[in-house]
Design a protein around this motif. Sequence first.
Motif, PDB file in Angstrom:
ATOM      1  N   ILE A   8       0.879  -1.169   0.000  1.00 52.80           N
ATOM      2  CA  ILE A   8       0.000   0.000   0.000  1.00 52.80           C
ATOM      3  C   ILE A   8       0.909   1.210   0.000  1.00 52.80           C
ATOM      4  CG2 ILE A   8      -1.760   1.301   1.249  1.00 52.80           C
ATOM      5  CD1 ILE A   8      -2.599  -1.404   2.545  1.00 52.80           C
ATOM      6  N   LEU A   9       0.756   2.057  -1.003  1.00 48.47           N
ATOM      7  CA  LEU A   9       1.590   3.249  -1.147  1.00 48.47           C
ATOM      8  C   LEU A   9       0.723   4.480  -0.936  1.00 48.47           C
ATOM      9  CD1 LEU A   9       2.485   1.119  -3.746  1.00 48.47           C
ATOM     10  CD2 LEU A   9       4.501   2.460  -3.215  1.00 48.47           C
ATOM     11  N   LEU A  10       1.108   5.299   0.009  1.00 49.23           N
ATOM     12  CA  LEU A  10       0.341   6.482   0.379  1.00 49.23           C
ATOM     13  C   LEU A  10       0.952   7.714  -0.253  1.00 49.23           C
ATOM     14  CD1 LEU A  10      -0.044   5.611   4.165  1.00 49.23           C
ATOM     15  CD2 LEU A  10      -1.675   5.148   2.311  1.00 49.23           C
ATOM     16  N   ILE A  11       0.137   8.433  -1.027  1.00 48.10           N
ATOM     17  CA  ILE A  11       0.588   9.666  -1.661  1.00 48.10           C
ATOM     18  C   ILE A  11      -0.292  10.812  -1.186  1.00 48.10           C
ATOM     19  CG2 ILE A  11       1.564   8.494  -3.672  1.00 48.10           C
ATOM     20  CD1 ILE A  11      -0.932   9.409  -5.293  1.00 48.10           C
ATOM     21  N   GLY A  12       0.222  12.014  -1.317  1.00 52.78           N
ATOM     22  CA  GLY A  12      -0.527  13.202  -0.947  1.00 52.78           C
ATOM     23  C   GLY A  12       0.433  14.290  -0.507  1.00 52.78           C
ATOM     24  N   MET A  13      -0.121  15.433  -0.297  1.00 52.07           N
ATOM     25  CA  MET A  13       0.665  16.590   0.128  1.00 52.07           C
ATOM     26  C   MET A  13       1.172  16.401   1.554  1.00 52.07           C
ATOM     27  SD  MET A  13       0.762  18.914  -2.287  1.00 52.07           S
ATOM     28  CE  MET A  13       1.134  20.409  -1.366  1.00 52.07           C
ATOM     29  N   MET A  14       2.235  17.146   1.906  1.00 52.99           N
ATOM     30  CA  MET A  14       2.684  17.118   3.289  1.00 52.99           C
ATOM     31  C   MET A  14       1.521  17.577   4.162  1.00 52.99           C
ATOM     32  SD  MET A  14       5.182  20.404   3.828  1.00 52.99           S
ATOM     33  CE  MET A  14       5.915  20.460   2.220  1.00 52.99           C
ATOM     34  N   GLY A  15       1.350  16.893   5.277  1.00 56.14           N
ATOM     35  CA  GLY A  15       0.240  17.203   6.166  1.00 56.14           C
ATOM     36  C   GLY A  15      -1.011  16.381   5.894  1.00 56.14           C
ATOM     37  N   SER A  16      -0.989  15.560   4.849  1.00 57.75           N
ATOM     38  CA  SER A  16      -2.183  14.769   4.519  1.00 57.75           C
ATOM     39  C   SER A  16      -2.347  13.552   5.424  1.00 57.75           C
ATOM     40  CB  SER A  16      -2.164  14.336   3.044  1.00 57.75           C
ATOM     41  OG  SER A  16      -1.072  13.478   2.783  1.00 57.75           O
ATOM     42  N   GLY A  17      -1.296  13.203   6.169  1.00 57.30           N
ATOM     43  CA  GLY A  17      -1.404  12.092   7.115  1.00 57.30           C
ATOM     44  C   GLY A  17      -0.727  10.814   6.686  1.00 57.30           C
ATOM     45  N   ALA A  99       3.722  -0.372  -8.373  1.00 55.28           N
ATOM     46  CA  ALA A  99       4.316  -0.924  -7.153  1.00 55.28           C
ATOM     47  C   ALA A  99       3.315  -1.484  -6.145  1.00 55.28           C
ATOM     48  CB  ALA A  99       5.182   0.138  -6.474  1.00 55.28           C
ATOM     49  N   GLY A 100       2.032  -1.264  -6.356  1.00 55.89           N
ATOM     50  CA  GLY A 100       1.043  -1.748  -5.402  1.00 55.89           C
ATOM     51  C   GLY A 100      -0.210  -0.900  -5.450  1.00 55.89           C
ATOM     52  N   HIS A 101      -0.988  -0.952  -4.387  1.00 53.72           N
ATOM     53  CA  HIS A 101      -2.245  -0.194  -4.286  1.00 53.72           C
ATOM     54  C   HIS A 101      -1.898   1.227  -3.839  1.00 53.72           C
ATOM     55  CE1 HIS A 101      -6.559   0.335  -3.697  1.00 53.72           C
ATOM     56  NE2 HIS A 101      -6.296   0.894  -2.516  1.00 53.72           N
ATOM     57  N   VAL A 102      -2.117   2.185  -4.725  1.00 57.96           N
ATOM     58  CA  VAL A 102      -1.752   3.575  -4.467  1.00 57.96           C
ATOM     59  C   VAL A 102      -2.974   4.325  -3.941  1.00 57.96           C
ATOM     60  CG1 VAL A 102      -0.835   5.720  -5.444  1.00 57.96           C
ATOM     61  CG2 VAL A 102      -0.009   3.500  -6.290  1.00 57.96           C
ATOM     62  N   VAL A 103      -2.810   4.936  -2.766  1.00 55.97           N
ATOM     63  CA  VAL A 103      -3.896   5.661  -2.121  1.00 55.97           C
ATOM     64  C   VAL A 103      -3.521   7.133  -2.007  1.00 55.97           C
ATOM     65  CG1 VAL A 103      -5.337   5.870  -0.061  1.00 55.97           C
ATOM     66  CG2 VAL A 103      -4.487   3.612  -0.770  1.00 55.97           C
ATOM     67  N   TRP A 104      -4.355   7.985  -2.591  1.00 53.06           N
ATOM     68  CA  TRP A 104      -4.173   9.430  -2.477  1.00 53.06           C
ATOM     69  C   TRP A 104      -4.939   9.895  -1.251  1.00 53.06           C
ATOM     70  CZ3 TRP A 104      -6.806  13.368  -6.260  1.00 53.06           C
ATOM     71  CH2 TRP A 104      -6.480  14.675  -5.885  1.00 53.06           C
ATOM     72  N   LEU A 105      -4.210  10.371  -0.256  1.00 49.64           N
ATOM     73  CA  LEU A 105      -4.811  10.976   0.926  1.00 49.64           C
ATOM     74  C   LEU A 105      -5.020  12.447   0.592  1.00 49.64           C
ATOM     75  CD1 LEU A 105      -2.601   9.304   3.685  1.00 49.64           C
ATOM     76  CD2 LEU A 105      -4.835   8.549   2.811  1.00 49.64           C
ATOM     77  N   ARG A 106      -6.240  12.772   0.216  1.00 46.03           N
ATOM     78  CA  ARG A 106      -6.553  14.114  -0.272  1.00 46.03           C
ATOM     79  C   ARG A 106      -7.107  14.963   0.868  1.00 46.03           C
ATOM     80  NH1 ARG A 106     -10.554  14.367  -5.279  1.00 46.03           N
ATOM     81  NH2 ARG A 106     -11.954  13.479  -3.716  1.00 46.03           N
TER      82      ARG A 106
END
Length: 175
Positions: A8-17, A99-106
């Motif tokens: 599980i790959l977490l993407i998002g802006m700094m501060g998104s968690g 690389a896996g399941h990409v999750v955008w923490l918006r």
Amino acid sequence: MKGRSPRILLIGMMGSGKTTIGRELGRRTGWPFLDNDALVRELTGREPAAIDADDGEDALHAAEARAFQMATDRSGPAIVAVAGWIVDDDAARARLAAAGHVVWLRARPDSLRTRIGSGAGRRADAQDVGWIEARATEREPRYRETADQVVDVDDLDPAAIAAAILDAIGLPSAG
């Protein structure tokens, strides 16, 4: 995650968690949590903010790219908090998508600004909501293109976010 690595790959802006949610997912799954900033420190012996301040953004991005490669080269399941700029690089973005399941923490820019707080350990402009909004708007199409899942995190607690991610990939979400 059919046909892809159990990651599980977490993407998002700094501060998104990404770090908070990554730790929660690691706790729930038993998978190792690989945090970009921790990997940069491991590879360089320096804080990411110090690299940025002393050597510039290009040097920081080079270190983050090495950290990202290290995380995605690792075998076995993992939770990976990905540096925000990775989506800006075409080759890195392609590697991310595979690389896996990409999750955008918006998150909304005002939420990001609040979560960043004093900005300690972050880039100097991280406290400027205008900069945050501009960067989020610039990256939005690439985040959207790359993400398998989008979770709006503004009004959710970490447990609910982790449960939504695990439910989406068919893993038990019990806390």
